[in-house]
Design a protein around this motif. Structure first.
Motif, PDB file in Angstrom:
ATOM      1  N   LEU B  66      -7.652   6.537   5.092  1.00 51.00           N
ATOM      2  CA  LEU B  66      -7.404   5.590   6.182  1.00 51.00           C
ATOM      3  C   LEU B  66      -7.651   4.163   5.713  1.00 51.00           C
ATOM      4  O   LEU B  66      -6.899   3.242   6.066  1.00 51.00           O
ATOM      5  CB  LEU B  66      -8.298   5.925   7.379  1.00 51.00           C
ATOM      6  CG  LEU B  66      -8.009   7.258   8.058  1.00 51.00           C
ATOM      7  CD1 LEU B  66      -9.002   7.510   9.177  1.00 51.00           C
ATOM      8  CD2 LEU B  66      -6.609   7.287   8.616  1.00 51.00           C
ATOM      9  N   ALA B  67      -8.699   3.963   4.902  1.00 47.69           N
ATOM     10  CA  ALA B  67      -8.988   2.615   4.423  1.00 47.69           C
ATOM     11  C   ALA B  67      -7.836   2.089   3.564  1.00 47.69           C
ATOM     12  O   ALA B  67      -7.426   0.933   3.699  1.00 47.69           O
ATOM     13  CB  ALA B  67     -10.289   2.616   3.627  1.00 47.69           C
ATOM     14  N   THR B  68      -7.287   2.965   2.694  1.00 47.24           N
ATOM     15  CA  THR B  68      -6.153   2.531   1.871  1.00 47.24           C
ATOM     16  C   THR B  68      -4.950   2.215   2.740  1.00 47.24           C
ATOM     17  O   THR B  68      -4.256   1.211   2.524  1.00 47.24           O
ATOM     18  CB  THR B  68      -5.781   3.633   0.863  1.00 47.24           C
ATOM     19  OG1 THR B  68      -6.962   4.102   0.247  1.00 47.24           O
ATOM     20  CG2 THR B  68      -4.834   3.105  -0.184  1.00 47.24           C
ATOM     21  N   THR B  69      -4.694   3.076   3.742  1.00 45.86           N
ATOM     22  CA  THR B  69      -3.562   2.837   4.632  1.00 45.86           C
ATOM     23  C   THR B  69      -3.690   1.483   5.310  1.00 45.86           C
ATOM     24  O   THR B  69      -2.715   0.732   5.444  1.00 45.86           O
ATOM     25  CB  THR B  69      -3.498   3.938   5.706  1.00 45.86           C
ATOM     26  OG1 THR B  69      -3.598   5.189   5.057  1.00 45.86           O
ATOM     27  CG2 THR B  69      -2.210   3.872   6.474  1.00 45.86           C
ATOM     28  N   LEU B  72      -2.661  -1.368   3.077  1.00 44.00           N
ATOM     29  CA  LEU B  72      -1.276  -1.448   2.597  1.00 44.00           C
ATOM     30  C   LEU B  72      -0.525  -2.622   3.194  1.00 44.00           C
ATOM     31  O   LEU B  72       0.412  -3.144   2.585  1.00 44.00           O
ATOM     32  CB  LEU B  72      -0.527  -0.156   2.941  1.00 44.00           C
ATOM     33  CG  LEU B  72      -0.888   1.076   2.133  1.00 44.00           C
ATOM     34  CD1 LEU B  72      -0.162   2.279   2.673  1.00 44.00           C
ATOM     35  CD2 LEU B  72      -0.533   0.863   0.678  1.00 44.00           C
ATOM     36  N   ASN B  73      -0.946  -3.037   4.396  1.00 43.77           N
ATOM     37  CA  ASN B  73      -0.189  -4.079   5.086  1.00 43.77           C
ATOM     38  C   ASN B  73      -0.133  -5.382   4.314  1.00 43.77           C
ATOM     39  O   ASN B  73       0.858  -6.089   4.370  1.00 43.77           O
ATOM     40  CB  ASN B  73      -0.789  -4.324   6.462  1.00 43.77           C
ATOM     41  CG  ASN B  73      -0.414  -3.211   7.406  1.00 43.77           C
ATOM     42  OD1 ASN B  73       0.714  -2.730   7.356  1.00 43.77           O
ATOM     43  ND2 ASN B  73      -1.346  -2.777   8.234  1.00 43.77           N
ATOM     44  N   GLY B 150       2.077   4.477  -1.048  1.00 45.61           N
ATOM     45  CA  GLY B 150       2.003   3.569   0.093  1.00 45.61           C
ATOM     46  C   GLY B 150       2.868   2.333  -0.064  1.00 45.61           C
ATOM     47  O   GLY B 150       3.273   1.734   0.935  1.00 45.61           O
ATOM     48  N   ALA B 151       3.155   1.955  -1.311  1.00 45.86           N
ATOM     49  CA  ALA B 151       3.977   0.762  -1.526  1.00 45.86           C
ATOM     50  C   ALA B 151       5.368   0.924  -0.921  1.00 45.86           C
ATOM     51  O   ALA B 151       5.977  -0.060  -0.487  1.00 45.86           O
ATOM     52  CB  ALA B 151       4.081   0.468  -3.019  1.00 45.86           C
ATOM     53  N   VAL B 152       5.872   2.165  -0.874  1.00 41.62           N
ATOM     54  CA  VAL B 152       7.236   2.367  -0.372  1.00 41.62           C
ATOM     55  C   VAL B 152       7.326   2.049   1.129  1.00 41.62           C
ATOM     56  O   VAL B 152       8.123   1.187   1.519  1.00 41.62           O
ATOM     57  CB  VAL B 152       7.736   3.794  -0.688  1.00 41.62           C
ATOM     58  CG1 VAL B 152       9.153   3.980  -0.209  1.00 41.62           C
ATOM     59  CG2 VAL B 152       7.628   4.089  -2.162  1.00 41.62           C
ATOM     60  N   PRO B 153       6.521   2.696   1.984  1.00 42.77           N
ATOM     61  CA  PRO B 153       6.574   2.323   3.408  1.00 42.77           C
ATOM     62  C   PRO B 153       6.172   0.873   3.653  1.00 42.77           C
ATOM     63  O   PRO B 153       6.727   0.224   4.543  1.00 42.77           O
ATOM     64  CB  PRO B 153       5.578   3.265   4.068  1.00 42.77           C
ATOM     65  CG  PRO B 153       5.425   4.390   3.153  1.00 42.77           C
ATOM     66  CD  PRO B 153       5.614   3.834   1.786  1.00 42.77           C
ATOM     67  N   GLY B 163       5.041  -3.172  12.515  1.00 43.29           N
ATOM     68  CA  GLY B 163       4.983  -2.722  11.122  1.00 43.29           C
ATOM     69  C   GLY B 163       3.687  -2.044  10.744  1.00 43.29           C
ATOM     70  O   GLY B 163       3.694  -1.031  10.052  1.00 43.29           O
ATOM     71  N   GLY B 164       2.552  -2.595  11.218  1.00 46.88           N
ATOM     72  CA  GLY B 164       1.254  -2.080  10.790  1.00 46.88           C
ATOM     73  C   GLY B 164       1.032  -0.629  11.146  1.00 46.88           C
ATOM     74  O   GLY B 164       0.672   0.185  10.293  1.00 46.88           O
ATOM     75  N   VAL B 165       1.283  -0.283  12.419  1.00 50.02           N
ATOM     76  CA  VAL B 165       1.079   1.095  12.861  1.00 50.02           C
ATOM     77  C   VAL B 165       2.140   1.996  12.238  1.00 50.02           C
ATOM     78  O   VAL B 165       1.879   3.143  11.874  1.00 50.02           O
ATOM     79  CB  VAL B 165       1.133   1.178  14.398  1.00 50.02           C
ATOM     80  CG1 VAL B 165       0.747   2.566  14.864  1.00 50.02           C
ATOM     81  CG2 VAL B 165       0.213   0.150  15.010  1.00 50.02           C
ATOM     82  N   LEU B 166       3.332   1.428  12.107  1.00 44.94           N
ATOM     83  CA  LEU B 166       4.445   2.204  11.557  1.00 44.94           C
ATOM     84  C   LEU B 166       4.128   2.677  10.141  1.00 44.94           C
ATOM     85  O   LEU B 166       4.406   3.819   9.782  1.00 44.94           O
ATOM     86  CB  LEU B 166       5.710   1.340  11.577  1.00 44.94           C
ATOM     87  CG  LEU B 166       7.020   2.064  11.308  1.00 44.94           C
ATOM     88  CD1 LEU B 166       7.235   3.159  12.312  1.00 44.94           C
ATOM     89  CD2 LEU B 166       8.176   1.081  11.355  1.00 44.94           C
ATOM     90  N   VAL B 167       3.509   1.782   9.338  1.00 43.14           N
ATOM     91  CA  VAL B 167       3.172   2.149   7.952  1.00 43.14           C
ATOM     92  C   VAL B 167       2.325   3.406   7.934  1.00 43.14           C
ATOM     93  O   VAL B 167       2.599   4.342   7.179  1.00 43.14           O
ATOM     94  CB  VAL B 167       2.442   0.991   7.238  1.00 43.14           C
ATOM     95  CG1 VAL B 167       1.819   1.474   5.953  1.00 43.14           C
ATOM     96  CG2 VAL B 167       3.406  -0.122   6.935  1.00 43.14           C
ATOM     97  N   SER B 168       1.298   3.473   8.803  1.00 44.75           N
ATOM     98  CA  SER B 168       0.435   4.655   8.770  1.00 44.75           C
ATOM     99  C   SER B 168       1.186   5.895   9.216  1.00 44.75           C
ATOM    100  O   SER B 168       0.972   6.986   8.679  1.00 44.75           O
ATOM    101  CB  SER B 168      -0.823   4.450   9.611  1.00 44.75           C
ATOM    102  OG  SER B 168      -0.632   3.474  10.566  1.00 44.75           O
ATOM    103  N   LEU B 169       2.087   5.727  10.176  1.00 44.45           N
ATOM    104  CA  LEU B 169       2.890   6.871  10.641  1.00 44.45           C
ATOM    105  C   LEU B 169       3.753   7.411   9.506  1.00 44.45           C
ATOM    106  O   LEU B 169       3.919   8.618   9.348  1.00 44.45           O
ATOM    107  CB  LEU B 169       3.777   6.406  11.806  1.00 44.45           C
ATOM    108  CG  LEU B 169       4.526   7.471  12.576  1.00 44.45           C
ATOM    109  CD1 LEU B 169       3.542   8.364  13.274  1.00 44.45           C
ATOM    110  CD2 LEU B 169       5.466   6.831  13.573  1.00 44.45           C
TER     111      LEU B 169
END
Lengths: 258, 227
Positions: B66-69, B72-73, B150-153, B163-169
């Motif tokens: 979760l911390a890495t996710t 990612l932003n 994570g770089a891809v999303p 965008g922020g929540v979407l990345v984790s999804l």
């Protein structure tokens, strides 16, 4: 011919798609195909359900409860197949810039997600009499659940980008990354499962299936496959109308329907 | 030319470090998040040492995930806003190499500190001392995978609403193999399973696969987002 022959073949195919896959032309073609596909789907469902619910004998262990398999297994198969189809359409659209493939990929996603959800729900319903609980962390159920999350992510990305071309290409990359990852996810979940469950609970080797149960299963699988193609054509048609709403032919079409 | 590419990558890498050093709060946020999340678990389930020990591998790995996710932003976002990402796109060097340098810097700033900090949290979670080495090792092998995938999303969701929540999804389902291999490795050396070497080598194999395709996929994603 060799390698170049193959490549020329592909580019000829792409030219063919560009010519006949023009949205307007495809809209008409799909409109003519839908009733046929729907008819075949209905026929297969009637035959498959009859064979599955009446003709096939009850299982000696599970009695009649196993009959949910005729819905559960085809849905699970279709959920995985639809992801591969979706990724292939998305890749085609991304690499050769075929708009129709973009539309097909977008239209496949909700169908695939609903197959996945149906497989999960029927699996859970089947699990209640078999395992005694609605949910167990069975390897197959768990990887279906993760597949469902992948579908949801794909649809969320599609929905959050307004420009259709960017949405298609962005989600195409996501789908391709997903396809590379799915085998890894699948096997990691299987591995995790074998480490945590006592072997007596798992059905690692598929139980032998009798021909009288296999025939309805195959027919039901074909039924769901045709159902997918029918729904795909319907969804692609409406997506084409949405995307081409400012063109003359759609305006004429709308006026003629009034 | 080859020296040119390498020095370009080094330049991107050092620039990233410098930028993040000067805005160190962003880096610290992920780390503090990691600490707080792991602290929440004993509060929620009780301080019983045996229970904590059983949960420790999973809790520590989920918290790292979760911390890495969360971090990612700001892998691409600020460069996207100030336009320096476009400069990378028009540079004569292959974008995937430059993106790789950026991802490497991201890992040095998030994954590496997470791994170095983890022994402290492992003690907090009553993880046996013999498993701490495996925990650090699995995080050192696993967090680069998290940064790479994570770089891809992160690239796909640039400038997208929500965008922020979407990345984790998008990214969390793809992280499941890392979570499984990582947590299993730690659990194994804590005495709850088989040898941890198998899990660690699977993590290594996954890292090798991801190194080969993730920079390429995220540079393709950047081209789509900046088109």
């Amino acid at each position: 011919m060799g390698e170049f022959g193959g490549f020329a073949g592909v580019s000829r195919l792409i030219k063919f798609i560009h010519k006949y896959g023009a949205p307007k032309r495809f809209y008409r073609l799909a409109g003519r195909l839908v009733p046929w596909f729907a008819g075949v789907t209905a026929l297969l469902f009637v035959v498959g359900l009859y064979l599955g619910l009446y003709w096939a004998p009850p299982d000696y262990q599970q009695g009649d409860a196993y009959r949910i398999m005729f819905v559960h297994v085809p849905n699970a198969w279709m959920s995985m197949m639809a992801y591969v189809i979706m990724a292939s359409f998305a890749a085609t659209g991304y690499i050769w810039n075929v708009r129709l493939a973009d539309i097909m990929a977008k239209a496949t996603a909700p169908l695939g997600a609903s197959f996945t959800l149906t497989a999960l729900v029927t699996g859970s319903l089947w699990g209640k009499p078999m395992w005694g609980t609605w949910w167990v962390w069975d390897a197959r159920l768990t990887s279906e659940l993760i597949l469902f999350f992948l579908y949801v992510g794909y649809m969320a990305l599609q929905a959050s980008i307004d420009d259709p071309r960017r949405a298609a290409h962005a989600s195409a990359i996501l789908a391709i990354v997903g396809v590379v990852n799915i085998p890894i996810i699948h096997y990691s979940v299987y591995w995790w499962h074998t480490l945590h469950q006592p072997a007596s609970l798992t059905l690692t080797s598929q139980p032998k299936i009798y021909i009288t149960m296999l025939i309805p299963l195959i027919i039901m699988s074909l039924a769901f496959m045709f159902f997918y193609f029918t729904m795909l054509l319907v969804r692609v048609r409406s997506e084409i109308l949405v995307r081409e709403q400012r063109t003359d032919w759609v305006r004429k079409l709308v006026r003629s329907k009034r | 030319m080859k020296g040119g590419l390498l020095s370009a990558m080094v330049a991107v890498f050092t620039r990233e470090l410098l930028v993040f050093w000067r805005r160190s709060t962003e880096v610290m946020t992920a780390l503090v998040f990691f600490v707080i999340v792991t602290t929440l678990f004993p509060l929620a389930v009780g301080p019983e040492r045996h229970e904590l020990m059983l949960m420790a591998p999973g809790v520590l790995w989920v918290a790292a995930l979760l911390a890495t996710t969360l971090s990612l932003n700001h892998l691409f976002a600020s460069d996207y806003q100030d336009g320096s990402l476009e400069q990378l796109l028009v540079s004569p060097y292959p974008l995937s190499a430059l993106v790789f340098a950026k991802i490497a810097a991201h890992w040095v700033l998030t994954g590496l500190p997470l791994a170095l900090l983890s022994p402290l949290l492992a003690v907090q979670m009553a993880l046996p001392t013999k498993a701490i080495g495996t925990l650090v090792g699995s995080l050192l092998l696993g967090t680069p995978i998290l940064s790479l995938i994570g770089a891809v999303p992160a690239a796909l969701t640039l400038g997208v609403r929500g965008g922020g929540v979407l990345v984790s999804l998008l990214v969390l389902p793809l992280y499941t193999p890392v979570l499984i291999f990582g947590a299993e490795a730690v659990a194994a050396s804590a005495g709850q399973g088989f040898a941890s070497v198998a899990h660690l080598s699977l993590l290594g194999a996954f890292l090798a696969v991801v190194v080969s395709f993730a920079p390429w996929a995220s540079s393709a994603a950047l081209r789509v987002s900046l088109d």
